[in-house]
Design a protein around this motif. Structure first.
Motif, PDB file in Angstrom:
ATOM      1  N   PHE A  39       0.826  -1.207   0.000  1.00 58.53           N
ATOM      2  CA  PHE A  39       0.000   0.000   0.000  1.00 58.53           C
ATOM      3  C   PHE A  39       0.861   1.259   0.000  1.00 58.53           C
ATOM      4  N   PHE A  40       1.853   1.305   0.873  1.00 58.56           N
ATOM      5  CA  PHE A  40       2.657   2.521   1.015  1.00 58.56           C
ATOM      6  C   PHE A  40       3.760   2.659  -0.023  1.00 58.56           C
ATOM      7  N   SER A  42       3.493   2.463  -3.150  1.00 61.34           N
ATOM      8  CA  SER A  42       3.011   3.189  -4.329  1.00 61.34           C
ATOM      9  C   SER A  42       2.647   4.640  -4.014  1.00 61.34           C
ATOM     10  N   ARG A  43       2.685   5.017  -2.753  1.00 58.33           N
ATOM     11  CA  ARG A  43       2.341   6.385  -2.351  1.00 58.33           C
ATOM     12  C   ARG A  43       3.526   7.315  -2.548  1.00 58.33           C
ATOM     13  N   LYS A  44       3.226   8.561  -2.805  1.00 57.81           N
ATOM     14  CA  LYS A  44       4.282   9.573  -2.907  1.00 57.81           C
ATOM     15  C   LYS A  44       4.563  10.086  -1.499  1.00 57.81           C
ATOM     16  N   ILE A  45       5.689   9.646  -0.968  1.00 54.75           N
ATOM     17  CA  ILE A  45       6.092   9.991   0.393  1.00 54.75           C
ATOM     18  C   ILE A  45       7.502  10.563   0.321  1.00 54.75           C
ATOM     19  N   LYS A  50       9.779   7.861   4.038  1.00 61.46           N
ATOM     20  CA  LYS A  50       9.868   6.525   3.449  1.00 61.46           C
ATOM     21  C   LYS A  50      10.913   5.688   4.186  1.00 61.46           C
ATOM     22  N   SER A 105      -3.931   0.925  -3.218  1.00 58.52           N
ATOM     23  CA  SER A 105      -3.372   2.260  -3.013  1.00 58.52           C
ATOM     24  C   SER A 105      -3.424   3.083  -4.295  1.00 58.52           C
ATOM     25  N   ARG A 106      -3.158   2.460  -5.411  1.00 62.43           N
ATOM     26  CA  ARG A 106      -3.193   3.178  -6.695  1.00 62.43           C
ATOM     27  C   ARG A 106      -4.613   3.576  -7.068  1.00 62.43           C
ATOM     28  N   THR A 109      -5.626   6.801  -4.960  1.00 61.43           N
ATOM     29  CA  THR A 109      -5.037   8.093  -5.348  1.00 61.43           C
ATOM     30  C   THR A 109      -5.435   8.517  -6.725  1.00 61.43           C
TER      31      THR A 109
END
Length: 109
Positions: A39-40, A42-45, A50, A105-106, A109
């Motif tokens: 999940f995380f 693919s997130r922009k962090i 990160k 996750s994708r 968003t």
């Protein structure tokens, strides 16, 4: 490395370790950790967040030391086929769960 970053990293690792001992079930921990990792990832962090999340939390939460002990018992007992099957099922299932977390996750968003 500043003190705030280091303290956040250590607290995150501590919380992950505490949660790991709270569940006491390696399979559940592995599934939850794989899903959250997927999940995380693919997130922009930000890079620092990160590092804290993946190296601090997930490294402590999803430690495979519990599985190593579990699989070692099969070696001691001579159940090599069972060892091979369980090891592959664990890895494949975790990859599938990670992929599901990634796709979810994708879609969010």
């Amino acid at each position: 490395m500043n003190k705030k970053y280091l303290l956040t990293f250590l607290l995150t690792a501590y919380c992950a370790t505490f949660l790991r001992f709270y569940f006491k079930n390696n399979f559940v921990i592995s599934i939850i950790g794989s899903f959250l990792y997927g999940f995380f990832i693919s997130r922009k962090i930000s890079k620092s967040k990160k590092e804290i999340l993946f190296s601090g939390f997930f490294a402590c939460f999803t430690s495979f030391s519990g599985f190593v002990h579990f699989l070692y018992q099969f070696i001691i007992q001579g159940y090599y086929l069972k060892l091979f099957i369980y090891l592959n099922v664990i890895v494949i299932l975790n990859l599938i769960i990670m992929y599901i977390g990634f796709q979810l996750s994708r879609k969010i968003t």
